[in-house]
Design a protein around this motif. Structure first.
Motif, short mmCIF file in Angstrom:
data_model
loop_
_atom_site.label_atom_id
_atom_site.label_comp_id
_atom_site.label_asym_id
_atom_site.label_seq_id
_atom_site.Cartn_x
_atom_site.Cartn_y
_atom_site.Cartn_z
N VAL A 196 0.89 -1.24 -0.08
CA VAL A 196 -0.01 -0.08 -0.09
C VAL A 196 0.70 1.04 -0.16
CG1 VAL A 196 -1.80 1.10 1.31
CG2 VAL A 196 -1.86 -1.34 1.18
N VAL A 197 0.57 2.17 -0.89
CA VAL A 197 1.65 3.56 -1.14
C VAL A 197 0.92 4.43 -1.15
CG1 VAL A 197 3.38 1.98 -2.35
CG2 VAL A 197 1.57 2.99 -3.45
N LEU A 198 1.79 5.63 -0.79
CA LEU A 198 1.07 6.95 -0.75
C LEU A 198 1.89 7.55 -2.08
CD1 LEU A 198 -0.64 9.34 0.66
CD2 LEU A 198 1.48 9.81 2.02
N LEU A 199 0.94 8.28 -2.79
CA LEU A 199 1.51 8.97 -4.10
C LEU A 199 1.59 10.48 -3.96
CD1 LEU A 199 -0.54 6.86 -6.69
CD2 LEU A 199 1.59 6.14 -5.85
N GLN A 200 2.56 10.95 -4.61
CA GLN A 200 2.53 12.57 -4.71
C GLN A 200 1.21 13.04 -5.36
OE1 GLN A 200 6.57 13.95 -5.29
NE2 GLN A 200 5.88 15.49 -6.60
N ILE A 201 1.14 14.47 -5.30
CA ILE A 201 -0.17 14.86 -5.66
C ILE A 201 0.01 14.81 -7.17
CG2 ILE A 201 -1.31 17.21 -6.18
CD1 ILE A 201 -0.52 18.02 -3.51
N SER A 202 -1.11 14.55 -7.68
CA SER A 202 -1.56 14.29 -9.19
C SER A 202 -0.40 13.09 -9.78
CB SER A 202 -1.22 15.58 -9.95
OG SER A 202 -2.00 16.48 -9.32
N ALA A 203 0.15 12.36 -9.06
CA ALA A 203 1.03 11.38 -9.55
C ALA A 203 0.34 10.19 -10.05
CB ALA A 203 2.02 11.12 -8.71
N TRP A 204 -1.05 10.18 -10.16
CA TRP A 204 -1.81 8.86 -10.50
C TRP A 204 -2.74 9.13 -11.67
CZ3 TRP A 204 -6.53 6.97 -11.30
CH2 TRP A 204 -6.83 5.78 -11.38
#
Lengths: 87, 225
Positions: B189-197
């Protein structure tokens, strides 16, 4: 003229002024087609002094005409990344 | 809209793409039972295309990196992993802007390799260019400072890693903080930088898996327990 870097000198055919059926294309229409900068084929006449080319002198390529510098009616100077394909 | 090049039917086999591009065959025309060719759903109303994948039919002779002094080379340390026959998924802008070759009723794109997100080879799904396929969670991490609907869409997103490929060893314009995670596993489970998906496909027409999106490894900012 000695091309430098990762650039090439291309010999290109001037745009046709007659259709394959023999119709004459007006000069203004030919100029209009040139302004559209459509990709065109050319033959590589000279490579720059970089040693990092994937093409050779004499090969026929299609180049992105938005990225070329017109030298005269039949010669264009382009960078390697303007080449779309070789055949 | 992309540049459109029309070639004779017998010449497509001789075409070798250049400048890190792949020649990819896409399906933009369907044939009816009566033999009528019609533009399919991958055409947009303005005449551009929204297709996201195609089959690799030709590879360039050479693969360039920016670190070698080529202005058009890939900006990260990776290898060319595509093979002829792979199904290549690319970014939506490439589907709109890549030079298009029309050969009879077949259509091809010249796709920049750096724009390829994932290759599908038989049953195998292979993210390339350091991309990771992530299924997003609906609950983002919300900032106290973001209050408008528009801003809410820009929140950091959480996701589950579904497919991982080779990590990019480095980014030529990057720094220590923009490198891919050293270890990343399916199920993390990961946390992504803003607008990175970004969604891999339009969820009305998906062909791989619904809710699957891509991010590049360097935009994963944390792994969550």
């Amino acid at each position: 003229m000695k091309v430098t870097g990762q650039r090439l000198l291309l010999k290109v055919e001037p745009l046709e002024k007659k259709t394959s059926g023999g119709l004459i294309i007006p000069e203004s229409a030919v100029e209009g087609m040139e302004k559209l900068n459509l990709s065109r084929e050319g033959v590589i006449e000279q490579l720059g002094d970089s040693d990092n080319f994937e093409v050779e002198v004499g090969e026929k390529i299609l180049w992105n005409a938005k990225m070329g510098i017109k030298i005269d009616d039949t010669h264009v100077l382009i960078a390697q990344n303007a080449i779309l394909y070789v055949r | 809209m992309s540049d459109r090049i029309i070639v004779k039917e017998d010449s497509i086999d001789n075409i070798v793409p250049c400048s890190n591009r792949l020649l990819v065959k896409v399906n933009l025309v369907d044939c009816t039972k009566n033999g009528l060719y019609v533009a399919n759903k991958d055409w947009d109303s303005d005449g551009s295309t929204v297709t996201r994948f195609g089959t690799v039919v030709s590879l360039p002779r050479k693969f360039y990196h920016r670190k070698d002094g080529s202005s058009f080379g890939v900006e990260w340390d990776t290898e060319m992993e595509a093979q002829i026959g792979d199904v290549a998924y690319f970014g939506i802008m490439e589907g709109t802007d890549a030079p298009m070759i029309i050969c009879g009723t077949d259509t091809y794109f010249l796709i920049d390799y750096a724009e390829i997100r994932v290759l599908v080879r038989g049953e195998e799904v292979i993210p390339v260019n350091g991309f990771v396929l992530v299924e997003e969670f609906s609950d983002g991490i919300k900032s106290d400072f973001l209050i408008t609907d528009f801003a809410m869409k820009l929140n950091h997103k959480k996701g589950v890693v579904k497919y991982v490929g080779k990590r990019n060893k480095s980014y030529y314009n990057g720094d220590e903080s923009t490198c891919d995670p050293r270890v990343l596993n399916v199920g993390d489970v990961v946390l992504l930088q803003i607008s990175a998906w970004t969604a891999l496909e339009d969820d009305r027409f998906y062909s791989l898996e619904k809710r699957l999106g891509y991010t590049q490894g360097r935009w994963i900012i944390a792994k969550l327990d």
